[in-house]
Design a protein around this motif. Sequence first.
Motif, mmCIF file in Angstrom:
data_model
loop_
_atom_site.group_PDB
_atom_site.id
_atom_site.type_symbol
_atom_site.label_atom_id
_atom_site.label_comp_id
_atom_site.label_asym_id
_atom_site.label_seq_id
_atom_site.Cartn_x
_atom_site.Cartn_y
_atom_site.Cartn_z
ATOM 1 N N ARG A 169 -36.487 -41.432 -41.933
ATOM 2 C CA ARG A 169 -35.403 -41.108 -40.987
ATOM 3 C C ARG A 169 -34.336 -42.170 -41.183
ATOM 4 O O ARG A 169 -34.508 -43.316 -40.747
ATOM 5 N N GLN A 179 -32.887 -33.947 -42.039
ATOM 6 C CA GLN A 179 -34.065 -34.682 -41.549
ATOM 7 C C GLN A 179 -34.521 -34.189 -40.171
ATOM 8 O O GLN A 179 -35.703 -34.280 -39.845
ATOM 9 N N TYR A 189 -38.408 -34.903 -40.872
ATOM 10 C CA TYR A 189 -38.774 -36.310 -41.112
ATOM 11 C C TYR A 189 -40.226 -36.584 -40.738
ATOM 12 O O TYR A 189 -40.853 -37.481 -41.314
#
Lengths: 298, 298
Positions: A169, A179, A189
């Motif tokens: 992240r 993400q 993520y």
Amino acid sequence: MSVFADRLAETVRATGTALCVGLDPRWAMLPHSLRERHADHGLDGLADAYAEFCLRVLDLVTPVARVIKPQAAFFELAGPAGMRALSQVLDRARELGCVTILDAKRGDIASTATAYADAAFAGAPTPSGTIPVWNADALTVNPYLGEDAVAPFVQAARSDDRGVFVLVRTSNPGGGLFQNLICEGRPLYRHVGDAVARWNAETLGTCGFGAIGAVVGATHPRELVELRAALPDVWFLVPGYGAQGGTAADVRAAFRSDGLGAIVNSSRGITFPFHPDDPAWEGKIIVAAKLAAEEMRV
Amino acid sequence: MSVFADRLAETVRATGTALCVGLDPRWAMLPHSLRERHADHGLDGLADAYAEFCLRVLDLVTPVARVIKPQAAFFELAGPAGMRALSQVLDRARELGCVTILDAKRGDIASTATAYADAAFAGAPTPSGTIPVWNADALTVNPYLGEDAVAPFVQAARSDDRGVFVLVRTSNPGGGLFQNLICEGRPLYRHVGDAVARWNAETLGTCGFGAIGAVVGATHPRELVELRAALPDVWFLVPGYGAQGGTAADVRAAFRSDGLGAIVNSSRGITFPFHPDDPAWEGKIIVAAKLAAEEMRV
């Protein structure tokens, strides 16, 4: 060489700080006095100025912090000579007993990833034997290409006792575009984090952490809490502290109760706390490094 | 300079082929006769051997194909001298009228991505003016860091009239680990494809295609069909043909009906079609390049 995760833990314990000093040299921010000596020599001058500045920064900061992260992009911008400067900086950091993290965010299909991993760690196979190239302790890696693309970095880290930090992240404001997409019930993520946990599982050192770490931005304190809980034995490299807006309180959640588990990067805040005209720039770097090391005391 | 998309279209039309020749030099595969001259010189010898080999390959292949893609990883493995070899290869390809794609899969937060973009395109800002570094026509870029991280590459491509190829669906067997995750109803790679379409939309040339392309592997013919339909004005860079298993039939779907819209990369199949002991290696490269150019005739 000890297991990477333990070497990192020992360095954090020996200095008493989780601070990672990022080296992102930029011509426009260098001291004027230093720039003057290299101004008429094109890319070679740029590279020489970067080497001179970064080597001086290493002398100034290593009394208080010995995790060092050069950013490959800025050295690449000075061309082949810049890559020679990068090599000098990594060599000197190693001589000073630092743990070095080459921040290059590499990633490619397996046969190509192997070349990047060899460049970072084991070195180039030549008729006169294997010759080190960057010889870094760890490398940042981009996971987008998936399983077999990350594998050569994981394997190289295991066989050469080095470390890998996989982007999970990132700290930038637009990092959520992909993400944060919800994939099969959880953000992307988190899926990357799970893969990191799997790759990390067989590399644990006596400190309880492994060699395959995660990059998690200080600018996302909520995700930092969530990922720390989900990945209890993964080292975190936390960018985004200082100039990018993350605070010491924001990053507290990245640490295990004994203070290990995360290193927090600061680049501009430590290496450029002065105006280019300031003749006392070295003193300002010493003060900035001490303050940041204190804020990240473990 | 003409608009990047049109320059690429003109090169494909002028040579009559969509073939892109990948330059991935590997020491163990170089002709013995060439290796012998550089064997005792460490990384500098490796770099000199790579430069000599790749410059010779350029002479041999450019009569039939003039889209050239050096892979940065293999040059990086020869250290700073390797990056100088990369620079020589890019310069020579430009002199020969090629469109050059630097395959480096770069990506980082915005301020760092700007340094990578400047290295690839505009050059380094120095007191003696801006000095070109790689001066490539296009660069491959990794999208994982998201919106603001890709933006500097898109902006640089627009202002310097260069191209960017964003990884969408890569050719490697493990590429699906994240790229195929179903996010909000569609695989991740489709979300990335949509972002590419958006970044590409304001860069269209008279050929109907734009400057922000997509990397889509030949090893995924179904996805190639789907992405061609979804991204009608995006140039595709198609790796995975030849040594990785993709066939001419697999990549047919990547093209618009007039034969434009995709360039198909072959690296090992063209540059290493010989045994290192073979004194007739140059002739084999000529034959392999002609055959591949013919298979990718447009």
